[in-house]
Design a protein around this motif. Structure first.
Motif, PDB file in Angstrom:
ATOM      1  N   ASP A   1       0.745   3.527 -14.951  1.00 24.13           N
ATOM      2  CA  ASP A   1       1.140   4.416 -16.052  1.00 24.13           C
ATOM      3  C   ASP A   1       2.575   4.916 -15.866  1.00 24.13           C
ATOM      4  O   ASP A   1       3.359   4.957 -16.818  1.00 24.13           O
ATOM      5  N   ALA A   2       2.885   5.306 -14.647  1.00 24.77           N
ATOM      6  CA  ALA A   2       4.228   5.852 -14.391  1.00 24.77           C
ATOM      7  C   ALA A   2       5.300   4.785 -14.622  1.00 24.77           C
ATOM      8  O   ALA A   2       6.353   5.054 -15.215  1.00 24.77           O
ATOM      9  N   LEU A   3       5.040   3.575 -14.172  1.00 16.88           N
ATOM     10  CA  LEU A   3       6.034   2.505 -14.334  1.00 16.88           C
ATOM     11  C   LEU A   3       6.144   2.077 -15.794  1.00 16.88           C
ATOM     12  O   LEU A   3       7.230   1.753 -16.285  1.00 16.88           O
ATOM     13  N   SER A   4       5.019   2.092 -16.515  1.00 19.19           N
ATOM     14  CA  SER A   4       5.073   1.792 -17.951  1.00 19.19           C
ATOM     15  C   SER A   4       5.839   2.869 -18.698  1.00 19.19           C
ATOM     16  O   SER A   4       6.628   2.578 -19.607  1.00 19.19           O
TER      17      SER A   4
ATOM     18  N   ARG B   1       9.128  -3.486 -20.369  1.00 18.60           N
ATOM     19  CA  ARG B   1       9.849  -4.166 -19.287  1.00 18.60           C
ATOM     20  C   ARG B   1       9.115  -4.003 -17.941  1.00 18.60           C
ATOM     21  O   ARG B   1       9.622  -4.400 -16.905  1.00 18.60           O
ATOM     22  N   PHE B   2       7.923  -3.409 -18.024  1.00 23.31           N
ATOM     23  CA  PHE B   2       7.007  -3.435 -16.872  1.00 23.31           C
ATOM     24  C   PHE B   2       5.741  -4.134 -17.349  1.00 23.31           C
ATOM     25  O   PHE B   2       5.160  -3.753 -18.370  1.00 23.31           O
ATOM     26  N   THR B   3       5.344  -5.178 -16.624  1.00 20.83           N
ATOM     27  CA  THR B   3       4.215  -5.952 -17.130  1.00 20.83           C
ATOM     28  C   THR B   3       3.317  -6.444 -16.005  1.00 20.83           C
ATOM     29  O   THR B   3       3.800  -6.745 -14.909  1.00 20.83           O
ATOM     30  N   THR B   4       2.033  -6.501 -16.312  1.00 22.58           N
ATOM     31  CA  THR B   4       1.085  -7.116 -15.373  1.00 22.58           C
ATOM     32  C   THR B   4       0.534  -8.425 -15.953  1.00 22.58           C
ATOM     33  O   THR B   4      -0.451  -8.955 -15.441  1.00 22.58           O
ATOM     34  N   ALA B   5       1.204  -8.913 -16.989  1.00 22.36           N
ATOM     35  CA  ALA B   5       0.725 -10.160 -17.624  1.00 22.36           C
ATOM     36  C   ALA B   5       0.767 -11.307 -16.615  1.00 22.36           C
ATOM     37  O   ALA B   5       1.727 -11.458 -15.859  1.00 22.36           O
ATOM     38  N   GLN B   6      -0.278 -12.109 -16.667  1.00 17.20           N
ATOM     39  CA  GLN B   6      -0.439 -13.198 -15.694  1.00 17.20           C
ATOM     40  C   GLN B   6       0.756 -14.157 -15.696  1.00 17.20           C
ATOM     41  O   GLN B   6       1.216 -14.581 -14.632  1.00 17.20           O
ATOM     42  N   ALA B   7       1.300 -14.450 -16.886  1.00 12.91           N
ATOM     43  CA  ALA B   7       2.401 -15.418 -16.959  1.00 12.91           C
ATOM     44  C   ALA B   7       3.621 -14.911 -16.184  1.00 12.91           C
ATOM     45  O   ALA B   7       4.276 -15.671 -15.465  1.00 12.91           O
TER      46      ALA B   7
ATOM     47  N   MET C   1      11.543   2.775  -7.560  1.00 11.00           N
ATOM     48  CA  MET C   1      11.314   2.790  -6.103  1.00 11.00           C
ATOM     49  C   MET C   1      10.569   4.063  -5.698  1.00 11.00           C
ATOM     50  O   MET C   1       9.654   4.008  -4.866  1.00 11.00           O
ATOM     51  N   ARG C   2      10.946   5.194  -6.298  1.00  6.03           N
ATOM     52  CA  ARG C   2      10.264   6.458  -5.974  1.00  6.03           C
ATOM     53  C   ARG C   2       8.790   6.406  -6.361  1.00  6.03           C
ATOM     54  O   ARG C   2       7.919   6.862  -5.607  1.00  6.03           O
ATOM     55  N   ILE C   3       8.516   5.844  -7.530  1.00  3.90           N
ATOM     56  CA  ILE C   3       7.118   5.738  -7.974  1.00  3.90           C
ATOM     57  C   ILE C   3       6.340   4.833  -7.018  1.00  3.90           C
ATOM     58  O   ILE C   3       5.240   5.175  -6.573  1.00  3.90           O
TER      59      ILE C   3
END
Lengths: 456, 456
Positions: free
Chosen positions: A5-8, A14-20, A53-55
């Motif tokens: 959540d914090a990174l999103s 521009r933050f993604t966990t998509a498999q591709a 980096m802090r997160i």
């Protein structure tokens, strides 16, 4: 709030966990594979990198820097998951200072893009590892290439850095002054640290004047010893070669077949000189005399740009040319560097070892630096081939150490060479571990690389 | 056993607490003084240095390295007592490897002695800080000098080190190979660390071929801006100057008086070229054209060795010449380095500041590097003079930082410049402290120097 959540919230899409995206950052250009990151981030500013980096530090998430993905040793693979930070969107030239012969850039810019941007200034950035690598990645791996004999490696090319540390602190190393005696050389510590001490978010790079004149030549020798003696005498005589490249007969044969050349299949030198028209002519003539005194054959000048271009195109295509020499093959590319006085012995022993193995392995290298590569061509479906090639590569590495050299001249440690660090550095390897712990006590930055394992 | 007994048992009469030895190691060549060691040791082997270090660590005794005592910033003064380790007896050339253009030496050898030993090989060691410093000290302080524009500083000259760490561990950094991408650049970390991370017990140094031909010239300019523009264009054109030195009118006047020269008292450049006879002639001619296009006057070639020798003798005698310009004076020698584009402004502002102060302060420097010195001449008995000079030096340092430079180009931090570290490095200074703590947790190696104070 979860790390996700914090990174999103910080980076949006521009933050993604998509498999591709994750899978695209779990690959390398070579046999070295593995290590899927949990997510990929595409920051656009230093402030975003610091916040990221802090997160990640707060959530104990590993952070791995990613440039152009051209590493040959798996440097940027996420061995312990975490967030891969892809610097593709931080690829700008920030400031060209022609009078100071400097440029400030973001880490994601590639060397070809940088040199395009510099063209009109009369200056250029000389470090040329072949691949169109990112400058951040080249600094992180202390890259070099064909021009190192004249212009140095990334150790020499980087004058200063901006770095985000493991706790999110942003520091600047070096200055725009050409030299300094003010404290520890942090720039040199981060160059070659392979992402284990911090994330490079900006680089100040030394530039050089585009040479007024260039001349190139190619010549052959009957033996490896003659070839190396020619190189040694050329260096000792102070001739400022811009490049001096070596191909063994197998590499020449591969290049002939691939690039339509008809060079004699002997140990071969390709040289290039940069300077004024008069100095280049003088250097070329002197080199010709030295080469002849060592029994060179088939000497050929390439003074016309198109001839030169054909020669270097052939050299730059040596890797695909070698691959084409064994259809269907994949390659294990080795990279050792020895004192020049030991080069003939190192190459000859390696050639004999390769010949006895039954695996094709053309050899080429940057002989002015004592650095050479064998392109070991293996059948990707043959575990025997792979085992044989890995054993050859291991013997090359230990041979280089026995001859007073290093297991990697320019490709770096990554995953592939970690097993040699203790042997190469002895008691100095734990010192690297102590420095790592001092700057990254939670072991978040590219964990599993370069320093002794935490649980060892 | 006391530390004294253990060290005496180790070194015999090469460990001493005699007042004369202690006092001789509480001095420096400049106004920087103070710090009496408890004892002085004269080891002869690395093993002795390691044993000494272990004894001192067990007894929590500070250990300070000492080379030739030529530091200008009090690097080797024992601020917290302890044992000063004088490397005078470790002054041997261990191995000359002409084919690899390398030499292995012990830290106590001086650069003049080294070059005497190299003379017959056709090779030389180029870093020339003026003083006949020890190589260990030059590495520890990242020294440079007149030839850095061509041959680099100690950062470039040192290929590898043997170092005794704070716990007595002996490590080797680097290798005899010309380059390596294997791990953190520990060599670069120890070079310039001013004795705070370890004791250098051996160095592997890069050598260069003695130039076949040398040519030198001197010329004047009406303004500092013209002088610097000439230097910038010369660098951008790629002319490989071996030296390019600047003297301001006050420095020229002092040199004229001291060395019997009759140079015009304007901003002055001294240049030198190294190469083949033809290339040197071409470089000299090109430089002449560039200088003329920037309005140079009084251009004079010194092609004969005796003329060249007279010119450089004058330059090397600039320090006593400046001292002689104010009889009875002592000097505070400053050392700043800025980007070359800022050099004219830095020198002009400094000259105006010195002129307004009433203290004589000739300026000279290595303009190819953006590095210059003011020799502030003060009455040693005048506290006002000293305060005025220190204020001038402080403004020079902060001016260099404002212009994007560094508070020391080559003299190092020592005692004199510690107060600027926070300003120059910001958040990077505590990083240096963290590295120091990692390698020397008991703060035994040259305590009080370079890193943030332990009790801060």
């Amino acid at each position: 709030m979860t790390a996700h959540d914090a990174l999103s919230a910080l980076l949006g899409d521009r933050f993604t966990t998509a498999q591709a995206h994750r899978a695209a950052h779990a690959q390398s250009e070579t046999h070295v594979t593995g290590g899927l990151p949990d997510a990929v981030a595409y920051p656009e500013t230093t402030a975003e990198v610091a916040d990221l980096m802090r997160i990640c530090a707060a959530h104990r998430l590993p952070v791995i820097g990613w440039g152009a993905g051209t590493s040959l040793e798996g440097h940027a693979l996420a061995l312990h998951g975490g967030v891969t930070v892809d610097f593709t969107r931080m690829d700008r030239v920030l400031d060209i200072r022609a009078e100071d012969m400097l440029v400030r850039v973001q880490p994601g810019i590639t060397r070809e893009a940088l040199n395009r941007d510099l063209r009109a200034t009369g200056l250029f950035f000389p470090v040329d590892p072949g691949a169109n690598a990112s400058l951040g990645g080249m600094a992180a791996t202390r890259a070099s290439g064909t021009t190192a004999v004249r212009y140095g490696t990334m150790r020499d090319a980087v004058l200063g850095l901006e770095v985000v540390l493991a706790d999110g602190t942003v520091i600047r190393t070096g200055s725009a002054a050409p030299k300094s005696a003010a404290g520890y050389d942090l720039t040199a510590l981060f160059v070659g640290s392979e992402g284990t001490l911090g994330l490079i978010t900006e680089l100040t790079l030394r530039l050089h004047g585009q040479p007024e004149a260039v001349s190139a030549a190619v010549c052959g020798f009957a033996t490896m010893a003659q070839t190396v003696d020619c190189v040694i005498e050329t260096i000792q005589s102070g001739l400022p070669m811009a490049r001096i490249e070596f191909l063994d007969p197998a590499a020449v044969a591969a290049c002939n077949a691939y690039s339509g050349q008809t060079l004699a299949e002997t140990p071969l030198l390709l040289v290039e000189f940069h300077g004024t028209p008069a100095s280049v002519a003088e250097q070329a003539a002197r080199f010709g005399e030295i080469a002849q005194s060592h029994g060179s054959t088939g000497f050929r000048w390439a003074e016309q740009p198109e001839d030169r271009s054909a020669l270097w195109k052939m050299r730059h295509a040596a890797y695909p040319a070698c691959l084409a020499a064994r259809p269907g093959a994949t390659a294990i590319v080795t990279d050792v560097c020895v004192p020049i006085s030991q080069l003939a012995q190192a190459v000859e022993e390696t050639r004999a070892d390769i010949a006895a193995s039954g695996i094709p392995g053309p050899i080429l290298g940057h002989v002015g630096d004592g650095n050479f590569h064998a392109i070991l061509l293996i059948d990707p479906h043959s575990p025997e081939d792979r085992a044989t090639a890995k054993a050859l590569a291991a013997r090359m590495a230990t041979r280089a150490l026995r001859l007073g050299g290093t297991v990697t001249g320019e490709h770096g440690i990554g995953i592939g060479k970690l097993g040699y660090m203790a042997q190469e550095h002895g008691a100095a390897w734990p010192v690297m571990g102590a420095l790592k712990t001092a700057l990254d006590p939670l072991n978040l930055l590219n964990p599993g690389k370069l320093v002794p394992p935490h649980d060892a």
